[in-house]
Design a protein around this motif. Structure first.
Motif, PDB file in Angstrom:
ATOM      1  N   UNK A  14       0.838  -1.204   0.000  1.00  0.00           N
ATOM      2  CA  UNK A  14       0.000   0.000   0.000  1.00  0.00           C
ATOM      3  C   UNK A  14       0.869   1.248   0.000  1.00  0.00           C
ATOM      4  N   UNK A  15       1.917   1.243   0.797  1.00  0.00           N
ATOM      5  CA  UNK A  15       2.783   2.425   0.869  1.00  0.00           C
ATOM      6  C   UNK A  15       3.432   2.711  -0.484  1.00  0.00           C
ATOM      7  N   UNK A  16       3.712   1.680  -1.228  1.00  0.00           N
ATOM      8  CA  UNK A  16       4.405   1.873  -2.506  1.00  0.00           C
ATOM      9  C   UNK A  16       3.450   2.177  -3.660  1.00  0.00           C
ATOM     10  N   UNK A  17       2.266   1.600  -3.594  1.00  0.00           N
ATOM     11  CA  UNK A  17       1.413   1.652  -4.791  1.00  0.00           C
ATOM     12  C   UNK A  17       0.110   2.415  -4.626  1.00  0.00           C
ATOM     13  N   UNK A  18      -0.145   2.955  -3.456  1.00  0.00           N
ATOM     14  CA  UNK A  18      -1.476   3.544  -3.265  1.00  0.00           C
ATOM     15  C   UNK A  18      -1.771   4.645  -4.273  1.00  0.00           C
ATOM     16  N   UNK A  19      -0.829   5.580  -4.455  1.00  0.00           N
ATOM     17  CA  UNK A  19      -1.064   6.686  -5.391  1.00  0.00           C
ATOM     18  C   UNK A  19      -1.130   6.203  -6.829  1.00  0.00           C
ATOM     19  N   UNK A  20      -0.297   5.261  -7.127  1.00  0.00           N
ATOM     20  CA  UNK A  20      -0.260   4.772  -8.513  1.00  0.00           C
ATOM     21  C   UNK A  20      -1.543   4.028  -8.868  1.00  0.00           C
ATOM     22  N   UNK A  21      -1.990   3.203  -7.953  1.00  0.00           N
ATOM     23  CA  UNK A  21      -3.231   2.479  -8.220  1.00  0.00           C
ATOM     24  C   UNK A  21      -4.413   3.444  -8.262  1.00  0.00           C
ATOM     25  N   UNK A  22      -4.377   4.427  -7.377  1.00  0.00           N
ATOM     26  CA  UNK A  22      -5.479   5.382  -7.376  1.00  0.00           C
ATOM     27  C   UNK A  22      -5.505   6.176  -8.686  1.00  0.00           C
ATOM     28  N   UNK A  23      -4.326   6.596  -9.133  1.00  0.00           N
ATOM     29  CA  UNK A  23      -4.258   7.331 -10.403  1.00  0.00           C
ATOM     30  C   UNK A  23      -4.755   6.456 -11.554  1.00  0.00           C
ATOM     31  N   UNK A  24      -4.342   5.221 -11.529  1.00  0.00           N
ATOM     32  CA  UNK A  24      -4.789   4.303 -12.586  1.00  0.00           C
ATOM     33  C   UNK A  24      -6.314   4.193 -12.584  1.00  0.00           C
ATOM     34  N   UNK A  25      -6.875   3.955 -11.396  1.00  0.00           N
ATOM     35  CA  UNK A  25      -8.341   3.822 -11.296  1.00  0.00           C
ATOM     36  C   UNK A  25      -9.022   5.109 -11.736  1.00  0.00           C
ATOM     37  N   UNK A  26      -8.499   6.221 -11.280  1.00  0.00           N
ATOM     38  CA  UNK A  26      -9.134   7.504 -11.562  1.00  0.00           C
ATOM     39  C   UNK A  26      -9.150   7.805 -13.057  1.00  0.00           C
ATOM     40  N   UNK A  27      -8.007   7.582 -13.729  1.00  0.00           N
ATOM     41  CA  UNK A  27      -7.935   7.986 -15.135  1.00  0.00           C
ATOM     42  C   UNK A  27      -8.493   6.927 -16.079  1.00  0.00           C
ATOM     43  N   UNK A  28      -8.494   5.697 -15.627  1.00  0.00           N
ATOM     44  CA  UNK A  28      -9.105   4.677 -16.488  1.00  0.00           C
ATOM     45  C   UNK A  28     -10.627   4.757 -16.404  1.00  0.00           C
ATOM     46  N   UNK A  29     -11.129   4.962 -15.198  1.00  0.00           N
ATOM     47  CA  UNK A  29     -12.585   5.027 -15.035  1.00  0.00           C
ATOM     48  C   UNK A  29     -13.102   6.412 -15.390  1.00  0.00           C
ATOM     49  N   UNK A  30     -12.370   7.433 -14.977  1.00  0.00           N
ATOM     50  CA  UNK A  30     -12.758   8.788 -15.347  1.00  0.00           C
ATOM     51  C   UNK A  30     -13.811   9.402 -14.451  1.00  0.00           C
ATOM     52  N   UNK A  31     -14.139   8.739 -13.377  1.00  0.00           N
ATOM     53  CA  UNK A  31     -15.152   9.256 -12.458  1.00  0.00           C
ATOM     54  C   UNK A  31     -14.585   9.128 -11.042  1.00  0.00           C
ATOM     55  N   UNK A  32     -14.475  10.242 -10.351  1.00  0.00           N
ATOM     56  CA  UNK A  32     -13.772  10.220  -9.072  1.00  0.00           C
ATOM     57  C   UNK A  32     -14.500   9.370  -8.028  1.00  0.00           C
ATOM     58  N   UNK A  33     -15.800   9.481  -7.976  1.00  0.00           N
ATOM     59  CA  UNK A  33     -16.547   8.692  -6.982  1.00  0.00           C
ATOM     60  C   UNK A  33     -16.401   7.201  -7.246  1.00  0.00           C
ATOM     61  N   UNK A  34     -16.545   6.836  -8.497  1.00  0.00           N
ATOM     62  CA  UNK A  34     -16.390   5.407  -8.830  1.00  0.00           C
ATOM     63  C   UNK A  34     -14.955   4.943  -8.597  1.00  0.00           C
ATOM     64  N   UNK A  35     -14.024   5.833  -8.911  1.00  0.00           N
ATOM     65  CA  UNK A  35     -12.618   5.485  -8.697  1.00  0.00           C
ATOM     66  C   UNK A  35     -12.332   5.259  -7.218  1.00  0.00           C
ATOM     67  N   UNK A  36     -12.940   6.059  -6.368  1.00  0.00           N
ATOM     68  CA  UNK A  36     -12.777   5.856  -4.926  1.00  0.00           C
ATOM     69  C   UNK A  36     -13.234   4.458  -4.517  1.00  0.00           C
ATOM     70  N   UNK A  37     -14.382   4.069  -5.033  1.00  0.00           N
ATOM     71  CA  UNK A  37     -14.919   2.749  -4.693  1.00  0.00           C
ATOM     72  C   UNK A  37     -14.042   1.629  -5.249  1.00  0.00           C
ATOM     73  N   UNK A  38     -13.655   1.794  -6.500  1.00  0.00           N
ATOM     74  CA  UNK A  38     -12.853   0.744  -7.145  1.00  0.00           C
ATOM     75  C   UNK A  38     -11.493   0.619  -6.473  1.00  0.00           C
TER      76      UNK A  38
END
Lengths: 173, 241
Positions: A14-38
């Motif tokens: 988590x410490x290494x990948x949290x931002x990267x995974x979040x960015x991936x989810x956010x930009x692939x899904x394109x919706x911040x609320x859904x990205x939070x859930x995913x």
């Protein structure tokens, strides 16, 4: 694997990948609320299946594969694909979001918007390449696409993004 | 723009080109302005997108929610790792006897009959005219395999040494009688009655008949098969029901 080992390994990942995974989810899904859930679903799944990590050094690929599956499921659920395949007249700048200023935040907003105009495959390849610094071969492994297909996706994604944002890019250059 | 140039640009920007491919791309840029412009456009977009990456932070509320869910997952998973859950305590039923070990089942049957309210006490030895002090006990060698019927109380009675004849007209206190200290259970103590007194209260014919009917424990055992399929007794034990 004991609970303590599981927790320790999870914290490291988590410490290494949290931002990267979040960015991936956010930009692939394109919706911040859904990205939070995913994003949460991804790490819940990671926690539950930590015992399946087999090879050292491959944890990032393993993690992004989980994230990719979760994002694809979310995208299927929302049927966003149809909207993104809409063709735009790139000479018409009226579709670009109207913003009050041309500052730094406006540039970010435009980039967000531009990414959402790409197809899912193009956006995913672009995010992995530019955000994660993945090599073309690594992207092919994560996405399951051929190497040549990955090259085409990235090239066309960047070309389309540039053409979409060209009218306003000079303001930021 | 031919596909070869596209491939060279992408390979160059994403760590996929060989030194030969890089030289080929640079030569193309020198000789073709469109190729150079294309490379410039892709470089600009790469820089912009990497700038976007740095803007991404995981919201604090999302982090907290994830942590909470992880803890819930741990709590949920914990009981599943217990090999077997302890079943909830249920009321006593006859099924318990059939599922229990043999010794436990035998003990349960005996104790149950003794403590059930309204259950008649086992017929005392005085009715049979035998001068014994009977104490309901479960001996070590008893084996109760299966109870067929629970309607008929079954007692396994240890036949102890006869007590010393008490003075006529008096009944010794049960607690003082020899052998009573060996009681394992709080079975109802039958007041000792001298058989001769008992016989005197009964018609002689009946008393005599009773005495003649005093069966060996094997006969009682056979009779008991109505309710118990198999019981192993010592030679000093008798069965009453």
């Amino acid at each position: 694997m004991t609970e303590a080992e599981r927790r320790r390994l999870f914290n490291e990942l988590y410490a290494e990948y949290d931002r990267r995974i979040f960015a991936y989810c956010l930009y692939v899904i394109g919706d911040r609320d859904k990205a939070n859930d995913v994003f949460q679903e991804v790490f819940i799944k990671v926690y539950k299946s930590l015992h399946t990590i087999r090879e050292e050094g491959k944890s990032s690929n393993w993690l992004f594969r989980i994230a990719r599956n979760e994002c694809l499921n979310a995208l299927k659920a929302t049927q966003r694909n149809d909207k993104r395949n809409t063709s735009y007249d790139e000479s018409d700048t009226s579709y670009i979001p109207a913003l009050d200023g041309t500052g730094y935040n406006d540039e970010i907003t435009h980039l967000h918007w531009g990414l959402q105009q790409l197809s899912n495959e193009q956006r995913e390849a672009l995010v992995l390449a530019e955000f994660e610094g993945y090599s073309l071969k690594e992207i092919a492994e994560v996405t399951g696409a051929s190497l040549s297909n990955v090259k085409v996706r990235i090239f066309r994604a960047k070309q389309k993004l540039y053409n979409l944002l060209q009218p306003i890019l000079n303001d930021y250059e | 723009m031919n596909e070869r140039i596209e491939e060279l640009i992408i390979a160059y920007l994403h760590r996929g080109s060989t030194p030969e491919q890089e030289r080929e791309l640079f030569e193309a840029c020198k000789t073709n302005a469109a190729t150079a412009n294309m490379l410039r456009q892709h470089l600009i977009m790469s820089l912009k997108l990497r700038q976007l990456r740095n803007e991404t932070e995981v919201p604090l509320d999302v982090q907290n929610a994830l942590l909470r869910r992880i803890n819930e997952t741990v709590i949920e998973a914990a009981p599943a790792r217990v090999p077997s859950a302890i079943p909830a305590r249920r009321g006593f039923g006859w099924a318990h006897l059939f599922g229990a070990s043999l010794a436990t089942a035998a003990a349960a049957v005996l104790v149950l009959f003794l403590v059930l309210p309204g259950t008649p006490s086992p017929p005392g030895p005085q009715t049979a005219g035998v001068t014994v002090r009977d104490t309901v006990l479960l001996t070590r060698t008893d084996t109760l395999v299966q109870v067929k019927s629970t309607r008929i109380p079954v007692y396994i009675v240890r036949n102890e040494k006869p007590a010393a004849p008490a003075p006529a007209g008096t009944a010794p206190d049960a607690a003082d009688a020899p052998g009573v200290a060996e009681r394992d259970t709080q079975a109802p103590v039958v007041p000792h009655v001298d058989p001769s007194d008992l016989a005197s209260l009964q018609p002689p014919a009946l008393a005599e008949a009773r005495l003649s009917e005093q069966p060996s424990f094997l006969e009682q055992y056979n009779a008991m098969l109505i309710s118990v399929e198999k019981v192993r007794l010592t030679s000093s034990d008798r069965v009453r029901f």
